[in-house]
Write a protein that holds these residues in place. Structure first.
Motif: not given
Ligand SMILES: Cc1ncc(C[n+]2csc(CCOP(=O)(O)OP(=O)(O)O)c2C)c(N)n1
Ligand code: SF4
Ligand SMILES: [Mg+2]
Lengths: 277, 574
Positions: A128-133, A56-59, A98-102
């Motif tokens: 509160e969003i999937y930023g990277m995607t 994710g962006c945060s990751s 991030g919130d999606g990741d965690g």
């Molecule tokens: C197994 C897998 N599924 C989907 C993805 C695509 N993907 C990359 S980042 C992400 C979501 C990130 O959201 P979040 O953790 O909230 O991080 P943010 O970018 O918002 O900081 C997804 C679905 C991936 N990398 N690996």
């Protein structure tokens, strides 16, 4: 926490020369600054720290620090950090994402990491969003937030991470706002120093896909009361707050995960005797 | 080729769950070992966890055995409650003996149809005549007598199994066993006992895998239970602690593979064990270990697939998943033990390979060799010991993913000052910085491929036995069956046949294979799966003789040596 001699480095010395990929104004820059400040304040040697993340962006945060880092796969930061800390209890292990990741793909690991209570600190940069995607709803997104993937909103109630963390047995639970760099740094230092599993939710705006979150700086406020050591009280408080209460909510005293004795290369134990008939 | 069992003695003990047939089988094997015999035991359980039928299939022999025989000399039923459901497991014929208790239901028709001789043994009544006596001990005494096992060995086995603190039950069990024993004359036994004594091990493949892991230097294991791999993890749990290591139970296999990778990133040799469904969940993690170059060992004790399949039965059908399952170009290593005791050697080798190449190694064991218990010669220590190339004296110019001649780059362990880097599943430069450039992608792909392809696997890549213009190529648990089949062939046939048992399934060893196949004009590939997965892998990667046959069929039934011997014989005469 490391037992090595205190290290006299400035916060900036903990940052690497890798330029972040983040959009200008992203809240995650502030989280990076706070994290560097907190480990500088704790005087930890960079080689004694490992920052572990998912996707994710945060990751992306580990590469921007001058510590050991592991940028793993989406959702698996906590198991990666758990294995590392259990095998190497001498290291300070910080997990971030991030919130999606965690909360979504890695949600199950959050429950079990809280329950297991390994001595690591988990930072979730919640936007509160999937930023990277590029802007899909996450488990903390409001039900009526409109997006391409969920036109008109998901209609699904958001997840309440602090309540989940408390219910699952996290030993330190706090919420911060990325814009409050000094307050976040202080809170992170406290979280890292607290034994067992520490969970810190940092509200960290995604200025690109959630420009509305620029308003967060006017919405956050300090908690009406200090932290508690009573988990049920903490749960009641956080269930009824407005989501913008900043501060340490709960500090527990549960025994941390029993750690292994030091790794011994010289071991030549005789396990084969048990097979002799 | 080593001395193979000419005259072995096979007995199947059957009873409902809780009747103690597995305990009796275990004691029979121990007693046989005490008499200088070798042996093998398979525990077969019905579909229910408890209350269903259970069976101990025991084979005793003066020489080492690696598979079941084609038939049983003796089938003893403490009862026949669910026998019908297991009948396929008991191959008996007119020369077999069926032992039954007159107090129980009659022997089922499906069994009497074999023409086997029926004998009555009042197991319940005899057991009741001893205070604390049990029918399974009477049965044990009887079959031990038939097998020509001494009273002393039998007493020793009972005492060993029950442990020093249970004198009363030892006395009762010995007394009951002796009642059964005295109902046979040892002279009628197919003489297996040769009285030669030597030190023997009694060990299961899963224990052997655990031992290999410990010997190889594994000090962290992550565990999520799954049949038939759980015993590896249960065996390791206390012993890892004794060895200064640790085992952590994970919430699922996504977690267990990542925990193992995390621990290994910390410098501690790490392993996890699973079966097909778990391997599927671990695949993304394995790709991470490839890209971030983290050593890790995953043992897959294969069972019948796909999906939940038949969890308690073997199949060699995860080869494709292990070899081709990862996305991207992801060089890694796949090895397979070819016998119960080879699990020690192959697992230890796997740890060595993972550590040396900084890559994931999948060990393909299977339910047969994992859960079979053998009496065998002790497995000697070998010198493989995890040696990771560490980065120690680090200067400014240090690069974590440095391009080296052998493709292996020195790895700094957290705690090493100056070595800080971020391990990454993102493609990266030699300096471990995320990179989307085609140059970095190609050099890192080449490096990761080279370190696996160019590694010196020595002679361990295959076990090669015999010489000839015909060759049999096989792997895993099927190897033991093929070995015995070859031994059974007349010498003018068998001297024309060479056996190649592949231990290294990936990377492919084209040069070594070419040397092994030099002078071979016909090849037969034997494996236990539906599609001939090894056959297809060989077809894709190797120069093979013009004439290649394949013999493959799926589980749950394992190959029997007679079946293979017949096929090879026909094939040789073609
Ligand atoms: C197994 C897998 N599924 C989907 C993805 C695509 N993907 C990359 S980042 C992400 C979501 C990130 O959201 P979040 O953790 O909230 O991080 P943010 O970018 O918002 O900081 C997804 C679905 C991936 N990398 N690996
Ligand atoms: S997309 Fe959002 S979360 Fe990602 S870097 Fe840009 S502002 Fe930050
Ligand atoms: Mg997010």
């Amino acid at each position: 926490m490391s037992a090595v001699a205190p290290c006299k480095l400035k916060a900036s010395d903990y940052k690497s020369d890798t330029k972040p990929v983040w959009c200008p104004g992203c809240g995650d820059y502030h989280v990076l600054a706070s994290l560097a400040k907190s480990i500088a304040a704790l005087a930890l040697a960079p080689e004694q720290i490992a920052v572990v993340s998912g996707i994710g962006c945060s990751s992306r945060i580990p590469a921007y620090l001058n510590c050991y880092g592991f940028h793993g796969v989406h959702g698996r930061a906590l198991p990666l950090a758990t294995g590392l800390k259990v095998a190497r209890p001498d290291l300070t292990v910080i997990c971030a994402g991030g919130d999606g990741d965690g909360f979504s793909i890695g949600g199950n690991h959050l429950l079990h990491a809280c329950r297991r209570n390994v001595d690591i600190t988990y930072i979730v940069m919640d936007n509160e969003i999937y930023g990277m995607t590029k802007g899909q709803p996450s488990p903390t997104t409001a039900p009526d937030w409109d997006s391409s993937l969920a036109p008109g909103g998901t209609g699904v109630s958001p997840f309440h991470p602090l309540v989940i963390a408390l219910a699952s047995g996290a030993n330190f639970v706090a919420r911060s706002f990325s814009g409050d760099v000094n307050g976040t740094a202080k809170m992170l230092a406290e979280a890292i120093s607290h034994p067992g599993f520490s969970f810190v939710q940092i509200l960290s705006p995604c200025v690109t896909f959630r420009p509305d979150q620029r308003e967060w700086k006017n919405m956050v406020h300090p908690p009406p009361v200090p932290f508690t050591t009573d988990a049920s009280q903490a749960a009641r408080r956080v269930m009824t707050d407005d989501g913008f209460n900043i501060g340490v909510l709960y500090k527990g005293s549960r025994a941390k995960y029993a750690q292994a004795v030091a790794h011994d290369d010289a071991f030549e134990g005789d396990f084969q005797n048990e097979f002799l008939v | 080729m080593s001395d193979r069992p000419g005259k072995s003695f096979s007995v199947a003990l059957l009873g409902k769950g809780g009747s103690g047939v597995v305990t009796a089988g275990d004691m029979l094997l121990t007693a046989a070992a005490r008499c200088g015999l070798y042996g093998l035991m398979i525990r077969a359980v019905g579909p229910q966890i408890r209350g269903g039928e259970s069976a101990a299939l025991v084979r005793l022999s003066p020489a080492p055995v690696e598979c079941l025989d084609d038939r049983f000399d003796v089938l003893l039923g403490i009862d026949w409650n669910h026998a019908e459901r297991m009948v396929a497991d008991f191959a008996i014929d007119a020369n077999s003996i069926v032992v039954t208790d007159p107090a129980e239901d009659a022997v089922p028709q499906s069994i009497t149809a074999s023409g086997a001789t029926e004998r009555q043994l009042e197991m319940k009544a005899l057991a009741d005549s001893v205070s604390g006596g049990r029918a399974n001990m009477v049965a044990l005494g009887y079959v031990a007598g038939l097998a020509g096992i001494s009273r002393e060995a039998l007493e020793h086995a009972i005492a060993k199994k029950l442990g020093p603190k249970r004198q009363e039950s030892i006395d009762a069990s010995v007394a009951a066993a002796m009642l059964g024993f005295s109902r046979t004359q040892s002279s009628e036994a197919p003489q297996a006992a040769n009285g030669a004594s030597g030190k023997r091990w009694m060990i299961s493949g899963n224990q052997a895998t655990g031992l290999g892991a410990l010997r190889g230097g594994v000090r962290f294991a992550a565990a999520y239970p799954i049949t038939p791999a759980t015993e590896i993890l249960e065996w390791l749990a206390p012993r890892l602690l004794d060895a200064g290591g640790t085992l952590t139970q994970a919430e699922d296999e996504l977690a267990s593979i990542n925990m193992a990778i995390g621990a290994s990133f910390g410098g501690v040799p790490s392993l996890t064990a699973t079966s097909g469904p778990g391997l599927s969940l671990m695949i993304e993690g394995l790709g991470l270990a490839v890209c971030a170059e983290i050593p890790v060992v995953v043992v897959d004790v294969m069972r019948v697939g796909p999906s939940t399949g038949i969890p308690t039965k073997p199949e060699q059908s995860d080869l494709n998943a292990a070899v081709y399952g990862l996305h991207g170009d992801a060089p890694h290593i796949v090895v397979a033990p070819n016998s119960v005791t080879d699990c020690v050697y192959t697992t230890q080798w796997a740890v060595h390979l993972a550590e040396a190449t900084q890559a994931p190694v999948i060990v393909l064991s299977d339910q047969f060799i994992g859960q079979a218990i053998v009496v065998a010669d002790p497995v000697a220590e070998i010198s493989f010991f995890a040696k990771r190339k560490l980065a120690e004296n680090i200067d400014e110019a240090f690069e974590r993913y440095a391009i080296t001649a052998d493709g292996i780059s020195p790895m700094p362990i957290p705690g090493t000052a100056g070595g800080q880097y971020t391990a990454d599943g993102l493609e990266h430069s030699s300096k471990a910085k995320p990179s989307g450039s085609s140059g970095d992608h190609c050099t890192q792909l080449d490096k990761r491929a080279r370190k696996i392809a160019d590694f010196d696997y020595g002679q361990h890549w295959a076990d090669i036995e015999g010489e000839g213009e015909l060759a049999i190529l096989t792997w895993g648990s099927t190897t033991g069956v093929v070995r015995e089949a070859l031994h059974r062939l007349s010498s003018d046939v068998s001297r024309k046949v060479k056996l190649i048992a592949l231990r290294l399934l990936l990377p492919v060893r084209q040069e070594e294979m070419a040397a092994a196949l030099d002078g071979v004009n016909r090849l037969m590939v034997i494996e236990q799966n539906h599609t001939g997965q090894l056959y297809r892998l060989l077809r894709a990667w190797y120069e093979l003789p013009e004439n290649v046959d394949t013999l493959h069929r799926p589980g749950p039934g394992v190959f029997r040596p007679g079946e293979i011997a017949t096929k090879i014989n026909e094939w040789c005469l073609e």
